[in-house]
Design an enzyme around this catalytic site. Sequence first.
Site, PDB file in Angstrom:
ATOM      1  N   GLY A  47       0.822  -1.199   0.000  1.00 21.85           N
ATOM      2  CA  GLY A  47       0.000   0.000   0.000  1.00 21.85           C
ATOM      3  C   GLY A  47       0.852   1.243   0.000  1.00 21.85           C
ATOM      4  N   CYS A  48       0.323   2.338   0.494  1.00 23.64           N
ATOM      5  CA  CYS A  48       1.015   3.622   0.510  1.00 23.64           C
ATOM      6  C   CYS A  48       2.315   3.525   1.308  1.00 23.64           C
ATOM      7  CB  CYS A  48       0.110   4.688   1.116  1.00 23.64           C
ATOM      8  SG  CYS A  48       0.916   6.277   1.356  1.00 23.64           S
ATOM      9  N   PHE A  49       3.416   3.948   0.712  1.00 20.47           N
ATOM     10  CA  PHE A  49       4.687   3.818   1.422  1.00 20.47           C
ATOM     11  C   PHE A  49       4.826   4.768   2.595  1.00 20.47           C
ATOM     12  CE2 PHE A  49       6.681   5.960  -2.615  1.00 20.47           C
ATOM     13  CZ  PHE A  49       6.020   7.155  -2.365  1.00 20.47           C
ATOM     14  N   TRP A  50       3.987   5.776   2.694  1.00 20.29           N
ATOM     15  CA  TRP A  50       4.006   6.619   3.892  1.00 20.29           C
ATOM     16  C   TRP A  50       3.698   5.776   5.132  1.00 20.29           C
ATOM     17  CZ3 TRP A  50       0.295  10.980   1.801  1.00 20.29           C
ATOM     18  CH2 TRP A  50       0.953  11.688   0.782  1.00 20.29           C
ATOM     19  N   CYS A  51       2.742   4.855   4.983  1.00 15.37           N
ATOM     20  CA  CYS A  51       2.345   3.993   6.110  1.00 15.37           C
ATOM     21  C   CYS A  51       3.432   2.986   6.455  1.00 15.37           C
ATOM     22  CB  CYS A  51       1.054   3.249   5.773  1.00 15.37           C
ATOM     23  SG  CYS A  51      -0.395   4.296   5.571  1.00 15.37           S
TER      24      CYS A  51
END
EC number: 1.8.4.11
Length: 333
Positions: free
Chosen positions: A158-162
């Site tokens: 998923g989102c690499f920020w997470c």
Amino acid sequence: MLKWIDVIRFATTGNPDPDKKIIKTNEEWQKLLMPEAFRVTRLKGTERAHSSEMCSIFEPGKYACVCCGTLLFDANEKFESGTGWPSFTQPVTENAIAYHKDVSYGMVRIEALCNTCDAHLGHVFQDGPQPSGLRYCMNAVALKKVESNESKATFGGGCFWCTEAVFTLLKGVTKVQSGYSGGKIANPTYREVCSGMTGHAEVIEVSYNADEISYADLLRIHLSTHNPTTPNRQGADVGTQYRSVIFYRNETEKKTAEEVIAEMQSVYQEPIVTEIAPLEYFYKAEDYHQGYYNNNQQQGYCQAVINPKLKKFRQLFKSKLKDNQEQDLSTNG
């Protein structure tokens, strides 16, 4: 990832600033170095081809400047060029190397120097392996091998920020970078990856000490902190760039990934669809994506999506957290 156009730009318009600068006289260097190392690094000499066993050494580790000890190259970027000199595709950091135009011997070449102490290392050429196409042709005597227990793992969920926010908290993890892997073009931009046309996944590259945390444990945490049963989707994020994926570097990692997925299947009612694929290259994402959560904790996405994920993660893996991260998320707002 640096490419030839970047090397030319640095050599023409100026090099990136080093983390520090070390300046000594030749007399001072001569007292510190062996004669051949002094000749090559301080007098811009060249060692004889095939004169060092370093050309055939490919064990994990790092290579530092023999003069000042600055880390310059990682063994993961080393390859057999057949030239008789150790060859690398990339430096460890963009500012580790300085580039100067060299017109000696009737040729035009790009000289590579240690950006910290100006030691002559060798030259850079544009005939290396893809995707960078670079060959850092180094004098072995200008380098010293530094033993390292550091390993790297690359995966996406998923989102690499997470995912970056989660793995930064783990004991044994020394660095986490957000980036892209598994696609069809070199050096993709965030906009290109988000289009879904490049085939890249948003991933993180985790640098870790294998003596403190195992690759298998990293994968267990990875599969526990996102939903590995939804193809090309994590919550509201939809597209191939958000697929669940593990990129392995060798057959041992591939086998471990297969075993951990089989082990973790009992946790989920639906089949795990996590892709297992060989790592071809990790492209670091734009600077504003790095450390995104830590730099933007009051942003809406961080509050609504990442904070709950981190709180659950801290509860599930408290024993794996760095000592200064064991407090509950609520104490941080």
